[in-house]
Design an enzyme around this catalytic site. Sequence first.
Site, PDB file in Angstrom:
ATOM      1  N   ARG A  34     -13.525  -7.019  10.029  1.00 43.53           N
ATOM      2  CA  ARG A  34     -13.076  -5.945   8.665  1.00 43.53           C
ATOM      3  C   ARG A  34     -15.048  -5.795   8.254  1.00 43.53           C
ATOM      4  O   ARG A  34     -14.921  -4.383   7.775  1.00 43.53           O
ATOM      5  CB  ARG A  34     -12.381  -5.750   7.246  1.00 43.53           C
ATOM      6  CG  ARG A  34     -11.260  -5.792   7.341  1.00 43.53           C
ATOM      7  CD  ARG A  34     -10.659  -5.962   6.128  1.00 43.53           C
ATOM      8  NE  ARG A  34      -9.344  -5.705   6.089  1.00 43.53           N
ATOM      9  CZ  ARG A  34      -8.161  -5.150   5.867  1.00 43.53           C
ATOM     10  NH1 ARG A  34      -8.364  -3.530   5.776  1.00 43.53           N
ATOM     11  NH2 ARG A  34      -6.781  -5.699   5.548  1.00 43.53           N
TER      12      ARG A  34
ATOM     13  N   HIS B  82      -2.568  -5.144   2.167  1.00 46.74           N
ATOM     14  CA  HIS B  82      -3.249  -4.306   2.890  1.00 46.74           C
ATOM     15  C   HIS B  82      -3.365  -4.507   4.376  1.00 46.74           C
ATOM     16  O   HIS B  82      -4.444  -3.821   4.617  1.00 46.74           O
ATOM     17  CB  HIS B  82      -4.421  -5.390   2.176  1.00 46.74           C
ATOM     18  CG  HIS B  82      -6.139  -5.025   2.435  1.00 46.74           C
ATOM     19  ND1 HIS B  82      -6.479  -5.040   2.204  1.00 46.74           N
ATOM     20  CD2 HIS B  82      -7.036  -6.683   2.958  1.00 46.74           C
ATOM     21  CE1 HIS B  82      -7.803  -4.773   2.401  1.00 46.74           C
ATOM     22  NE2 HIS B  82      -8.426  -6.191   2.523  1.00 46.74           N
TER      23      HIS B  82
ATOM     24  N   ASP C 151       0.379  -0.822  -0.308  1.00 46.31           N
ATOM     25  CA  ASP C 151       0.012  -0.234  -0.040  1.00 46.31           C
ATOM     26  C   ASP C 151       0.601   1.487   0.173  1.00 46.31           C
ATOM     27  O   ASP C 151       1.784   1.468   0.911  1.00 46.31           O
ATOM     28  CB  ASP C 151      -0.947  -0.512   1.602  1.00 46.31           C
ATOM     29  CG  ASP C 151      -1.900  -1.525   1.602  1.00 46.31           C
ATOM     30  OD1 ASP C 151      -1.652  -2.420   1.112  1.00 46.31           O
ATOM     31  OD2 ASP C 151      -2.547  -1.395   2.057  1.00 46.31           O
TER      32      ASP C 151
ATOM     33  N   ASN D  36      -8.289  -2.777  -2.683  1.00 43.03           N
ATOM     34  CA  ASN D  36      -9.712  -2.123  -2.220  1.00 43.03           C
ATOM     35  C   ASN D  36     -10.417  -0.870  -2.220  1.00 43.03           C
ATOM     36  O   ASN D  36     -11.089  -0.216  -1.753  1.00 43.03           O
ATOM     37  CB  ASN D  36     -10.219  -3.181  -0.585  1.00 43.03           C
ATOM     38  CG  ASN D  36      -9.262  -2.565   0.407  1.00 43.03           C
ATOM     39  OD1 ASN D  36      -8.323  -2.334  -0.265  1.00 43.03           O
ATOM     40  ND2 ASN D  36      -9.631  -1.624   1.538  1.00 43.03           N
ATOM     41  N   HIS D  37      -8.952   0.081  -2.021  1.00 45.15           N
ATOM     42  CA  HIS D  37      -9.205   1.472  -2.294  1.00 45.15           C
ATOM     43  C   HIS D  37      -9.556   1.843  -3.763  1.00 45.15           C
ATOM     44  O   HIS D  37      -9.951   3.104  -3.764  1.00 45.15           O
ATOM     45  CB  HIS D  37      -8.258   2.516  -1.674  1.00 45.15           C
ATOM     46  CG  HIS D  37      -8.274   2.037   0.199  1.00 45.15           C
ATOM     47  ND1 HIS D  37      -9.276   3.516  -0.080  1.00 45.15           N
ATOM     48  CD2 HIS D  37      -8.422   1.861   0.447  1.00 45.15           C
ATOM     49  CE1 HIS D  37      -9.317   3.059   1.450  1.00 45.15           C
ATOM     50  NE2 HIS D  37      -8.422   1.824   2.457  1.00 45.15           N
TER      51      HIS D  37
ATOM     52  N   HIS E   7      -4.063  -7.821  -3.801  1.00 42.75           N
ATOM     53  CA  HIS E   7      -3.781  -7.088  -2.718  1.00 42.75           C
ATOM     54  C   HIS E   7      -4.590  -7.729  -0.882  1.00 42.75           C
ATOM     55  O   HIS E   7      -3.532  -7.307  -0.636  1.00 42.75           O
ATOM     56  CB  HIS E   7      -4.917  -5.902  -3.213  1.00 42.75           C
ATOM     57  CG  HIS E   7      -4.987  -4.971  -2.046  1.00 42.75           C
ATOM     58  ND1 HIS E   7      -4.195  -3.948  -1.694  1.00 42.75           N
ATOM     59  CD2 HIS E   7      -6.016  -3.970  -1.166  1.00 42.75           C
ATOM     60  CE1 HIS E   7      -3.812  -3.392  -0.569  1.00 42.75           C
ATOM     61  NE2 HIS E   7      -5.341  -3.237  -0.263  1.00 42.75           N
TER      62      HIS E   7
ATOM     63  N   HIS F  94      -1.053   4.941  -0.634  1.00 44.19           N
ATOM     64  CA  HIS F  94      -1.987   5.198   0.260  1.00 44.19           C
ATOM     65  C   HIS F  94      -1.446   6.934   0.470  1.00 44.19           C
ATOM     66  O   HIS F  94      -1.520   7.120   0.986  1.00 44.19           O
ATOM     67  CB  HIS F  94      -2.335   4.998   1.802  1.00 44.19           C
ATOM     68  CG  HIS F  94      -3.525   3.994   1.709  1.00 44.19           C
ATOM     69  ND1 HIS F  94      -4.412   4.293   0.905  1.00 44.19           N
ATOM     70  CD2 HIS F  94      -3.439   2.645   2.221  1.00 44.19           C
ATOM     71  CE1 HIS F  94      -5.043   2.983   1.757  1.00 44.19           C
ATOM     72  NE2 HIS F  94      -4.738   2.157   2.655  1.00 44.19           N
TER      73      HIS F  94
ATOM     74  N   ASP G  64      -6.288   7.901  -1.609  1.00 44.15           N
ATOM     75  CA  ASP G  64      -7.131   8.187   0.260  1.00 44.15           C
ATOM     76  C   ASP G  64      -5.498   8.145   1.133  1.00 44.15           C
ATOM     77  O   ASP G  64      -4.785   7.391   1.131  1.00 44.15           O
ATOM     78  CB  ASP G  64      -7.857   6.540   0.373  1.00 44.15           C
ATOM     79  CG  ASP G  64      -9.190   6.427  -0.408  1.00 44.15           C
ATOM     80  OD1 ASP G  64      -9.391   7.871  -1.017  1.00 44.15           O
ATOM     81  OD2 ASP G  64      -9.849   5.879  -0.801  1.00 44.15           O
ATOM     82  N   ARG G  65      -6.556   8.559   1.844  1.00 44.98           N
ATOM     83  CA  ARG G  65      -5.625   8.585   3.344  1.00 44.98           C
ATOM     84  C   ARG G  65      -4.433   9.526   3.005  1.00 44.98           C
ATOM     85  O   ARG G  65      -5.049  10.897   3.867  1.00 44.98           O
ATOM     86  CB  ARG G  65      -5.059   7.310   4.131  1.00 44.98           C
ATOM     87  CG  ARG G  65      -5.918   6.293   4.003  1.00 44.98           C
ATOM     88  CD  ARG G  65      -4.762   5.237   4.709  1.00 44.98           C
ATOM     89  NE  ARG G  65      -5.465   3.776   4.916  1.00 44.98           N
ATOM     90  CZ  ARG G  65      -7.200   3.509   5.483  1.00 44.98           C
ATOM     91  NH1 ARG G  65      -7.469   4.621   6.933  1.00 44.98           N
ATOM     92  NH2 ARG G  65      -7.368   2.274   5.160  1.00 44.98           N
TER      93      ARG G  65
ATOM     94  N   ASP H 292      -4.490  -0.106  -3.338  1.00 43.59           N
ATOM     95  CA  ASP H 292      -4.363   0.712  -2.605  1.00 43.59           C
ATOM     96  C   ASP H 292      -3.254   2.765  -2.776  1.00 43.59           C
ATOM     97  O   ASP H 292      -1.974   2.221  -1.726  1.00 43.59           O
ATOM     98  CB  ASP H 292      -4.464   0.468  -0.913  1.00 43.59           C
ATOM     99  CG  ASP H 292      -5.412  -0.138  -0.968  1.00 43.59           C
ATOM    100  OD1 ASP H 292      -6.228  -0.568  -1.612  1.00 43.59           O
ATOM    101  OD2 ASP H 292      -6.082  -0.825   0.409  1.00 43.59           O
TER     102      ASP H 292
END
Length: 458
Positions: free
Chosen positions: A374, A401, A217, A278-279, A327, A219, A249-250, A246
């Site tokens: 999750r 992930h 990730d 998943n992002h 991922h 991110h 995001d963030r 990923d």
Amino acid sequence: MAEGSNDAELLKEKANTYFKEKDYDNAIKYYTEALELNPSNAIYYSNRSLAYLRTECYGYALADATKALEIDKNYIKGYYRRATSNMALGKFKAALKDYETVVRVRPNDKDARMKYQECNKIVKQKAFERAIASDEIKKSVVDSLDIENMTIEDDYVGPKLDDGNVTLTFMKELMDWFKDQKKIHRKCAYQMFCQHENKLISKCSSSQSNKITICGDTHGQYYDLLNIFTLNGLPSETNPYLFNGDFVDRGSFSVEVILTLFGFKLLYPDNFHLLRGNHETDNMNQMYGFEGEVKAKYTAQMFQLFSEVFQWLPLAQCINNKVLVMHGGLFSEDGVTLEDIRKIDRNRQPPDSGPMCDLLWSDPQPQVQSISKRGVSCQFGPDVTERFLEQNNLDYIIRSHEVKTEGYEVTHSGKCITVFSAPNYCVLIRKKKYVSLQPHPNVKPMAYANTLMQLGMM
Ligand SMILES: [Mn+2]
């Protein structure tokens, strides 16, 4: 019994102290011990729910909030926690119902009202989008662009593609440009998108190489990405990379990360690989900042383009017929083959369950399979990994992930490796040799996230 409750209270106090110090793992541990002594205390469940929210175990957080409300249906914090969990899981209607309850009981609570209104807005917007989607056949934004006739203003001095093509010189200029927090001209970004759809559609997801660097990730941590290239060399035909989802995001530099990665993909299509995380999905982007960031830096149309291209990213990649990279991880159901994975219709937003959802969302765990912390997909045990590898004649899997403080983790007797590259951590794998990088100076994350996701207000 009185003494037992007293001990439980002491454990709760201990857990609260850990919570204040942001040591959520220990907080969870002691709330759990308190609950073992006194399983009928709604506050313990509610507090542990919040600790789970902070560690993003939304499935567990939801279960605890639900339990707290079973014990005490008037416990208002329980409704808050359950709503927050559902928001994070993209279950906006369920969240709205709980915010409604809070607002009804506490009509003067400003924070509750704000959250209720925000959530209500999202529910209405989703309903609107669904109505539109069923009215007309989905049209590609890429197809509707007239890039030829877009003009680049004279005062733009940033990097430009070379006759529509990405070159190494362009990439170097682009990375320097982004490092100074400047924006690339939208025409250049559009030119890159349009080439991408073709590249990603035609690429099959398997490769052969003696050496490949796999990054987890990223991110939106652009400066971490530059660190990776500084330490491990720029991508090239002889220095292949795989970025394992990923990307966005963030972190608040997601645009810079993804455009840099897209650029290298165009430059070295056979030696630079991107897998979907998943992002790379609309729901996540709406909550965790990427949509807000693209709209703030560019336009809503630009976000639609990203969304479209994300849907073409492969879900898994097989290296040298021996290692499978994805991922999230393996599957809720047994017997999934590489052929089944190849056949997945990936050009869409992922469903709530099934192989596509699992590849993006699942996590390994030490024991045999159980429910997901999750609240999406599953956790798979060593038994699942063993059977999958054997059936598909593979040696091991590499996935990302999850945050790993060491940057990586080897589980399932060496057959499941997790790599994580951000924030502040980055790990490179070269033939199973791991190197950790220095943390990067703080860059404020979540600057563009939905206000409901601001942690301080949960
Ligand atoms: Mn992820």
